[in-house]
Design a protein around this motif. Structure first.
Motif, PDB file in Angstrom:
ATOM      1  N   GLY A 128       1.583  10.946  -1.240  1.00 12.97           N
ATOM      2  CA  GLY A 128       2.401   9.843  -1.461  1.00 12.97           C
ATOM      3  C   GLY A 128       2.336   8.930  -2.517  1.00 12.97           C
ATOM      4  N   ALA A 129       1.766   9.468  -3.472  1.00 12.39           N
ATOM      5  CA  ALA A 129       1.372   8.427  -4.832  1.00 12.39           C
ATOM      6  C   ALA A 129       2.843   8.277  -5.463  1.00 12.39           C
ATOM      7  CB  ALA A 129       0.582   9.492  -5.653  1.00 12.39           C
ATOM      8  N   LYS A 130       3.757   9.234  -5.345  1.00  9.33           N
ATOM      9  CA  LYS A 130       5.138   9.186  -6.362  1.00  9.33           C
ATOM     10  C   LYS A 130       5.865   8.042  -5.363  1.00  9.33           C
ATOM     11  CE  LYS A 130       7.604  12.540  -3.180  1.00  9.33           C
ATOM     12  NZ  LYS A 130       6.501  12.533  -2.224  1.00  9.33           N
ATOM     13  N   ASP A 131       5.339   7.819  -4.018  1.00 12.56           N
ATOM     14  CA  ASP A 131       6.272   6.674  -3.268  1.00 12.56           C
ATOM     15  C   ASP A 131       5.603   5.385  -3.179  1.00 12.56           C
ATOM     16  OD1 ASP A 131       8.281   8.601  -2.757  1.00 12.56           O
ATOM     17  OD2 ASP A 131       7.007   9.298  -0.991  1.00 12.56           O
ATOM     18  N   GLY A 132       4.579   5.186  -4.052  1.00 10.05           N
ATOM     19  CA  GLY A 132       3.694   3.938  -4.463  1.00 10.05           C
ATOM     20  C   GLY A 132       2.604   3.612  -3.472  1.00 10.05           C
ATOM     21  N   LYS A 133       1.968   4.896  -2.872  1.00  6.81           N
ATOM     22  CA  LYS A 133       0.624   4.720  -2.293  1.00  6.81           C
ATOM     23  C   LYS A 133      -0.454   4.680  -2.944  1.00  6.81           C
ATOM     24  CE  LYS A 133       2.564   6.996   2.072  1.00  6.81           C
ATOM     25  NZ  LYS A 133       2.374   8.169   2.722  1.00  6.81           N
ATOM     26  N   GLY A 134      -1.627   3.908  -2.736  1.00  7.33           N
ATOM     27  CA  GLY A 134      -2.681   3.833  -3.492  1.00  7.33           C
ATOM     28  C   GLY A 134      -2.606   3.512  -4.874  1.00  7.33           C
ATOM     29  N   ARG A 135      -3.387   3.972  -5.711  1.00  4.13           N
ATOM     30  CA  ARG A 135      -3.247   3.983  -7.202  1.00  4.13           C
ATOM     31  C   ARG A 135      -2.514   5.005  -7.867  1.00  4.13           C
ATOM     32  NH1 ARG A 135      -8.332   1.153  -9.752  1.00  4.13           N
ATOM     33  NH2 ARG A 135      -6.656  -0.092 -11.022  1.00  4.13           N
ATOM     34  N   GLY A 136      -1.794   5.698  -7.178  1.00  2.00           N
ATOM     35  CA  GLY A 136      -1.141   7.031  -7.567  1.00  2.00           C
ATOM     36  C   GLY A 136      -0.029   6.617  -8.580  1.00  2.00           C
ATOM     37  N   ARG A 137       0.677   5.551  -8.531  1.00  2.00           N
ATOM     38  CA  ARG A 137       1.657   5.283  -9.733  1.00  2.00           C
ATOM     39  C   ARG A 137       0.765   5.190 -11.082  1.00  2.00           C
ATOM     40  NH1 ARG A 137       5.158   0.857  -7.072  1.00  2.00           N
ATOM     41  NH2 ARG A 137       3.059   0.099  -6.452  1.00  2.00           N
ATOM     42  N   GLN A 138      -0.159   4.440 -10.964  1.00  7.02           N
ATOM     43  CA  GLN A 138      -0.855   4.345 -12.263  1.00  7.02           C
ATOM     44  C   GLN A 138      -1.457   5.498 -12.594  1.00  7.02           C
ATOM     45  OE1 GLN A 138      -3.336   0.997 -10.463  1.00  7.02           O
ATOM     46  NE2 GLN A 138      -3.112   0.093 -12.520  1.00  7.02           N
ATOM     47  N   VAL A 139      -2.029   6.440 -11.819  1.00  4.45           N
ATOM     48  CA  VAL A 139      -2.620   7.786 -12.281  1.00  4.45           C
ATOM     49  C   VAL A 139      -1.371   8.582 -12.884  1.00  4.45           C
ATOM     50  CG1 VAL A 139      -3.261   9.913 -11.288  1.00  4.45           C
ATOM     51  CG2 VAL A 139      -4.335   7.625 -10.436  1.00  4.45           C
ATOM     52  N   ILE A 140      -0.282   8.619 -12.282  1.00  4.96           N
ATOM     53  CA  ILE A 140       0.675   9.431 -12.582  1.00  4.96           C
ATOM     54  C   ILE A 140       1.375   8.742 -14.023  1.00  4.96           C
ATOM     55  CG2 ILE A 140       2.762  10.779 -12.048  1.00  4.96           C
ATOM     56  CD1 ILE A 140       2.239  10.543  -8.933  1.00  4.96           C
ATOM     57  N   SER A 141       1.554   7.756 -14.003  1.00  4.62           N
ATOM     58  CA  SER A 141       2.051   7.194 -15.175  1.00  4.62           C
ATOM     59  C   SER A 141       1.384   7.308 -16.385  1.00  4.62           C
ATOM     60  CB  SER A 141       2.347   5.362 -15.105  1.00  4.62           C
ATOM     61  OG  SER A 141       3.434   5.294 -14.333  1.00  4.62           O
ATOM     62  N   THR A 142      -0.086   7.114 -16.107  1.00  2.00           N
ATOM     63  CA  THR A 142      -0.991   7.807 -17.370  1.00  2.00           C
ATOM     64  C   THR A 142      -0.538   9.204 -17.702  1.00  2.00           C
ATOM     65  OG1 THR A 142      -2.349   6.091 -16.808  1.00  2.00           O
ATOM     66  CG2 THR A 142      -3.231   7.736 -18.198  1.00  2.00           C
ATOM     67  N   ALA A 143      -0.612  10.002 -16.628  1.00  2.73           N
ATOM     68  CA  ALA A 143      -0.201  11.500 -16.884  1.00  2.73           C
ATOM     69  C   ALA A 143       0.914  11.842 -17.671  1.00  2.73           C
ATOM     70  CB  ALA A 143      -0.282  12.260 -15.516  1.00  2.73           C
ATOM     71  N   ARG A 144       1.896  11.102 -17.625  1.00  9.70           N
ATOM     72  CA  ARG A 144       3.408  11.205 -18.038  1.00  9.70           C
ATOM     73  C   ARG A 144       3.025  11.040 -19.842  1.00  9.70           C
ATOM     74  NH1 ARG A 144       8.431  10.393 -16.006  1.00  9.70           N
ATOM     75  NH2 ARG A 144       9.112   9.559 -17.823  1.00  9.70           N
ATOM     76  N   THR A 145       1.722  10.467 -20.308  1.00  9.12           N
ATOM     77  CA  THR A 145       1.611  10.057 -21.615  1.00  9.12           C
ATOM     78  C   THR A 145       0.643  11.420 -22.215  1.00  9.12           C
ATOM     79  OG1 THR A 145      -0.464   8.883 -21.247  1.00  9.12           O
ATOM     80  CG2 THR A 145       1.275   7.497 -21.421  1.00  9.12           C
ATOM     81  N   CYS A 146       0.242  12.280 -21.264  1.00 11.64           N
ATOM     82  CA  CYS A 146      -0.617  13.441 -21.900  1.00 11.64           C
ATOM     83  C   CYS A 146       0.094  14.576 -22.561  1.00 11.64           C
ATOM     84  CB  CYS A 146      -1.366  13.977 -20.541  1.00 11.64           C
ATOM     85  SG  CYS A 146      -2.712  12.547 -20.075  1.00 11.64           S
ATOM     86  N   ASN A 147      -0.518  15.152 -23.291  1.00 12.89           N
ATOM     87  CA  ASN A 147       0.221  16.316 -23.958  1.00 12.89           C
ATOM     88  C   ASN A 147      -0.271  17.586 -23.007  1.00 12.89           C
ATOM     89  OD1 ASN A 147      -1.451  14.553 -26.377  1.00 12.89           O
ATOM     90  ND2 ASN A 147       0.803  15.150 -26.752  1.00 12.89           N
ATOM     91  N   CYS A 148      -0.971  17.416 -22.236  1.00 13.17           N
ATOM     92  CA  CYS A 148      -1.533  18.687 -21.596  1.00 13.17           C
ATOM     93  C   CYS A 148      -2.025  18.125 -19.973  1.00 13.17           C
ATOM     94  CB  CYS A 148      -2.271  19.656 -22.095  1.00 13.17           C
ATOM     95  SG  CYS A 148      -2.752  21.028 -21.099  1.00 13.17           S
TER      96      CYS A 148
END
Length: 372
Positions: A128-148
């Motif tokens: 449910g991170a994509k829907d705003g649960k927990g710190r999921g949005r921060q985790v996935i936002s940082t994942a978007r900046t990764c090369n792998c």
């Protein structure tokens, strides 16, 4: 926020029966395309709220990007991400047997083949991170900046976790091990929706394309397909904020499963079995990270001296011209650039005199000749 999340849930509930149908007629495809477009818009609204005081919903952890590439460890709590970071980089990230030991983003650096690779241990993701649960949005936002991205899975339940994490990342616009859709979408002033294709289409027709475009208030556009695209592909191109990232599925704790189970897991694509605790196959994982990052090492050669093989200039596979090389060393170098001498696989003869447009290959040696 609650209303947006409720709308997302309502649309997902409406989508499920339509997607479950084995035989989809044109009306179903048209309706499904419309629902998917609405869902994509709502997810964008949820992650980048227009109102003030939204708590920085779409922002990641404040970790300065350093080194030549960034790799993120993503996974559920207690799958061994912190142990992997500790073993690969020597950076301390707290390890314990209970869940949510890591509460912020811990960076470390791997030096491999002359490249400095930043490795991020992101807090455990939750469903449910994509829907705003927990710190999921921060985790996935940082994942978007990764090369792998390294999706770390527990060997005891890898497939279940794999699907759940993929769903969370997909919902945030991250496309794993995929290329951008080979279709052209161009807005215009008038003329309505013009839909053409160079291949047979089994997913999209003019009515579905019109329905998706109308959801985005687009009434005049040229859409050209060069492959059998789906509604999701068209939505991705219209949204324009999708990230296409290479991904390795790191199956950890393989010391806790049988050889037969390991052979079954071996059939998974993009997969690397490890035991972080026992340090099994960490060299294999590093080799795979290097392959997926697809970096290019260029050695410098000062005039009258031997090449410097100890400290290469690292370029990405998409930006590896002599111009990119100069810019990586210093932004003002191009002003003094006259030509370059290149030794290596990209040179027709040794050395070859080239201009700034010349494309370099891995382990080329370059000498820059400046204007007098």
């Amino acid at each position: 926020m609650a209303t947006v999340m409720q709308k997302i849930k309502d649309i997902e509930d409406e989508c499920a029966p339509a997607m479950a149908k084995t035989q989809k007629n044109k009306a179903t495809a048209h309706h499904l395309g419309l629902l998917k477009a609405k869902l994509a818009k709502l997810r964008r609204e949820l992650l980048t709220p227009t109102t003030k005081g939204g708590g920085g919903a779409g922002e990641g952890f404040d970790v300065t990007k350093s080194g030549d590439a960034r790799v993120g460890l993503v996974g559920f709590p207690s799958v061994g991400k912190s142990t992997l970071l500790n073993k690969l980089t020597g950076t301390f990230s707290e390890v314990a047997s209970y869940e949510f030991t890591t509460l912020t983003c811990i960076p470390g650096v791997i030096t491999y083949r002359g490249a400095k690779i930043q490795l991020l241990d992101l807090p455990g993701i939750i469903e449910g991170a994509k829907d705003g649960k927990g710190r999921g949005r921060q985790v996935i936002s940082t994942a978007r900046t990764c090369n792998c991205i390294l999706i770390v899975l527990d060997a005891i339940k890898p497939i279940t976790h794999k699907r759940l994490i993929e769903k969370e990342l997909e919902g945030f616009g991250i496309r794993l091990n995929k290329e951008p859709p080979n279709l052209t979408f161009r807005k215009k002033e008038k003329g309505g929706i013009n839909f053409t294709s160079t291949v047979a289409n089994t997913h999209l027709d003019l009515e579905t394309v019109k329905a998706i475009c109308s959801e985005y208030k687009i009434h005049n556009a040229d859409v050209t397909l060069r492959f059998d695209a789906t509604a999701d592909d068209l939505i991705d191109v219209i949204e324009g904020s999708r990230i296409y990232t290479p991904c390795i599925y790191v199956v950890n704790k393989i010391d806790q499963i049988t050889l037969e189970e390991l052979e079954i897991l071996d059939k998974l694509p993009h997969y690397c079995p490890v035991s972080a605790h026992l340090e099994w196959n960490l060299d294999g994982l590093l080799e795979m990270i290097w392959e997926y990052l697809n970096l290019t090492r260029i050695y410098t050669k000062p005039k009258g001296m031997n090449p410097d093989y100890e400290d290469p200039v690292i370029l990405s596979s998409k930006k590896k011209t002599v111009e990119d090389f100069c810019f990586r060393i210093h932004k003002d170098m191009l002003k003094q650039f006259k030509y370059a001498l290149v030794w290596g696989s990209s040179a027709k003869h040794k050395p070859q005199r080239v201009g700034k447009e010349h494309e370099l290959e891995d382990e080329d040696v370059v000498q820059i000749i400046k204007k007098v």
